[in-house]
Design a protein around this motif. Structure first.
Motif, PDB file in Angstrom:
ATOM      1  N   ILE A  11       0.857  -1.186   0.000  1.00 56.19           N
ATOM      2  CA  ILE A  11       0.000   0.000   0.000  1.00 56.19           C
ATOM      3  C   ILE A  11       0.896   1.239   0.000  1.00 56.19           C
ATOM      4  N   ILE A  12       0.906   1.954  -1.117  1.00 54.64           N
ATOM      5  CA  ILE A  12       1.751   3.138  -1.238  1.00 54.64           C
ATOM      6  C   ILE A  12       0.943   4.373  -0.843  1.00 54.64           C
ATOM      7  N   VAL A  13       1.445   5.096   0.153  1.00 54.74           N
ATOM      8  CA  VAL A  13       0.751   6.288   0.655  1.00 54.74           C
ATOM      9  C   VAL A  13       1.699   7.483   0.560  1.00 54.74           C
ATOM     10  N   PRO A  14       1.550   8.330  -0.460  1.00 56.27           N
ATOM     11  CA  PRO A  14       2.374   9.546  -0.534  1.00 56.27           C
ATOM     12  C   PRO A  14       1.902  10.550   0.523  1.00 56.27           C
ATOM     13  N   THR A  15       2.854  11.226   1.165  1.00 58.17           N
ATOM     14  CA  THR A  15       2.469  12.197   2.187  1.00 58.17           C
ATOM     15  C   THR A  15       3.219  13.520   2.032  1.00 58.17           C
ATOM     16  N   TYR A  16       2.537  14.577   2.395  1.00 63.04           N
ATOM     17  CA  TYR A  16       3.154  15.894   2.566  1.00 63.04           C
ATOM     18  C   TYR A  16       2.335  16.636   3.611  1.00 63.04           C
ATOM     19  N   ASN A  17       2.925  16.874   4.752  1.00 61.77           N
ATOM     20  CA  ASN A  17       2.239  17.519   5.884  1.00 61.77           C
ATOM     21  C   ASN A  17       0.966  16.769   6.292  1.00 61.77           C
ATOM     22  N   SER A  47       8.180  16.573   4.465  1.00 63.43           N
ATOM     23  CA  SER A  47       7.191  17.359   5.218  1.00 63.43           C
ATOM     24  C   SER A  47       7.841  18.123   6.369  1.00 63.43           C
ATOM     25  N   PRO A  48       7.586  19.443   6.456  1.00 58.52           N
ATOM     26  CA  PRO A  48       8.150  20.210   7.570  1.00 58.52           C
ATOM     27  C   PRO A  48       7.352  20.077   8.865  1.00 58.52           C
ATOM     28  N   ASP A  49       6.207  19.383   8.831  1.00 59.49           N
ATOM     29  CA  ASP A  49       5.326  19.358  10.011  1.00 59.49           C
ATOM     30  C   ASP A  49       5.604  18.185  10.960  1.00 59.49           C
ATOM     31  N   GLY A  50       6.626  17.373  10.659  1.00 62.61           N
ATOM     32  CA  GLY A  50       6.936  16.253  11.558  1.00 62.61           C
ATOM     33  C   GLY A  50       6.264  14.949  11.184  1.00 62.61           C
ATOM     34  N   THR A  51       5.754  14.835   9.962  1.00 60.12           N
ATOM     35  CA  THR A  51       5.115  13.593   9.514  1.00 60.12           C
ATOM     36  C   THR A  51       6.062  12.393   9.671  1.00 60.12           C
ATOM     37  N   GLN A  52       7.319  12.561   9.282  1.00 64.40           N
ATOM     38  CA  GLN A  52       8.260  11.437   9.332  1.00 64.40           C
ATOM     39  C   GLN A  52       8.517  10.971  10.768  1.00 64.40           C
ATOM     40  N   GLU A  53       8.532  11.901  11.718  1.00 71.13           N
ATOM     41  CA  GLU A  53       8.734  11.523  13.120  1.00 71.13           C
ATOM     42  C   GLU A  53       7.571  10.659  13.616  1.00 71.13           C
ATOM     43  N   VAL A  54       6.350  11.019  13.194  1.00 68.69           N
ATOM     44  CA  VAL A  54       5.174  10.222  13.572  1.00 68.69           C
ATOM     45  C   VAL A  54       5.277   8.820  12.957  1.00 68.69           C
ATOM     46  N   VAL A  55       5.698   8.746  11.684  1.00 66.01           N
ATOM     47  CA  VAL A  55       5.832   7.450  11.013  1.00 66.01           C
ATOM     48  C   VAL A  55       6.862   6.573  11.740  1.00 66.01           C
ATOM     49  N   LYS A  56       7.951   7.172  12.184  1.00 70.08           N
ATOM     50  CA  LYS A  56       8.974   6.401  12.918  1.00 70.08           C
ATOM     51  C   LYS A  56       8.404   5.836  14.222  1.00 70.08           C
ATOM     52  N   GLN A  57       7.539   6.606  14.865  1.00 66.64           N
ATOM     53  CA  GLN A  57       6.876   6.099  16.076  1.00 66.64           C
ATOM     54  C   GLN A  57       5.937   4.941  15.730  1.00 66.64           C
ATOM     55  N   LEU A  58       5.262   5.060  14.605  1.00 63.20           N
ATOM     56  CA  LEU A  58       4.363   3.985  14.159  1.00 63.20           C
ATOM     57  C   LEU A  58       5.148   2.708  13.840  1.00 63.20           C
ATOM     58  N   GLN A  59       6.362   2.875  13.323  1.00 64.78           N
ATOM     59  CA  GLN A  59       7.206   1.706  13.056  1.00 64.78           C
ATOM     60  C   GLN A  59       7.532   0.956  14.350  1.00 64.78           C
TER      61      GLN A  59
END
Length: 240
Positions: A11-17, A47-59
């Motif tokens: 499942i490919i989910v592109p994200t920006y903010n 994303s400058p809003d911290g999306t990647q940090e949330v994804v790392k927590q989800l991992q």
């Protein structure tokens, strides 16, 4: 269910903010795909809003084998996001969907079931058949979207009711074949994908969905996208 276990869905989910949406969309995917082998590939465009940090927590919660973060340095467009995600996909099927909750993961089992029943190369969600619809759009936006689809239907006759939707299930080999010949960007990208698939003779099925306007954040569709759409329509009319 035996067949499902042999298949794997990337499942490919592109994200920006999408910091406010990504945890919920991931939770809902896990909730609705309990007996399915899948991975979620998140392609975040810096994303400058911290999306990647949330994804790392989800991992940490769901495991890095289930949630793959494959970021890029900056916004590079939707089409290239799918190509980037595709490089990391280990499934034999690929789902593309938006991160903003406009595409509810509850429809994923219907997509998978339809593909298993029909053997389709592509299953696409449609707002424009019985059981489908749009929630949260004003009349102007509904008319614009409907008009865009009717115009494209009339000129391009692709045999699909919803050309600009971006909630789809593909056989991976089919997606790789089509995406390599697509040149459009932005709003027109999805339309060119489905038109080219139709021209190549791929078996396409539809599943009714209700599209919900984004819950958090701002919409990325503006007047310039509509101009691009009309240009793209003219391009497809000439080249397909």
């Amino acid at each position: 269910m035996e067949k499902e276990k042999k298949n794997k869905y990337s499942i490919i989910v592109p994200t920006y903010n999408e910091r406010l949406n990504i945890a919920l969309i991931v939770y809902l995917i896990f909730k609705h795909l309990r007996d399915v082998d899948f991975e979620i590939i998140i392609v975040d465009d810096g994303s400058p809003d911290g999306t990647q940090e949330v994804v790392k927590q989800l991992q940490q919660v769901y495991g890095e084998d289930h949630i793959l973060l494959r970021p890029r340095a900056k916004k590079l467009g939707l089409g290239t996001a799918y190509i980037h995600g595709l490089k990391h996909a280990s499934g034999n099927f690929v789902v593309i969907m938006d991160a903003d909750l406009s595409h509810h993961p509850m429809y994923l089992p219907s997509f998978i079931k339809k593909q298993l029943e029909t053997g389709a190369s592509i299953v696409t969600g449609t707002r424009y058949v019985k059981g489908g619809g749009v929630h949260g759009w004003n009349l102007m936006r509904k008319l614009t979207s409907r008009g865009a689809n009717v115009l494209a239907q009339t000129l391009l006759w692709p045999g699909v009711s919803d050309l600009t939707g971006s909630f789809r299930l593909y056989k991976k080999s089919v997606l790789e074949d089509i995406i390599s010949s697509v040149v459009s960007k932005g709003y027109v990208f999805q339309m060119e994908m489905i038109v080219r698939a139709s021209r190549k003779g791929y078996h396409i099925e539809e599943v009714p969905i209700t599209f919900v306007d984004r819950v958090f954040g701002s919409s990325k569709l503006g007047g310039s996208e509509i101009v691009e759409y009309l240009k793209g329509l003219a391009y497809l009319l000439v080249t397909t």
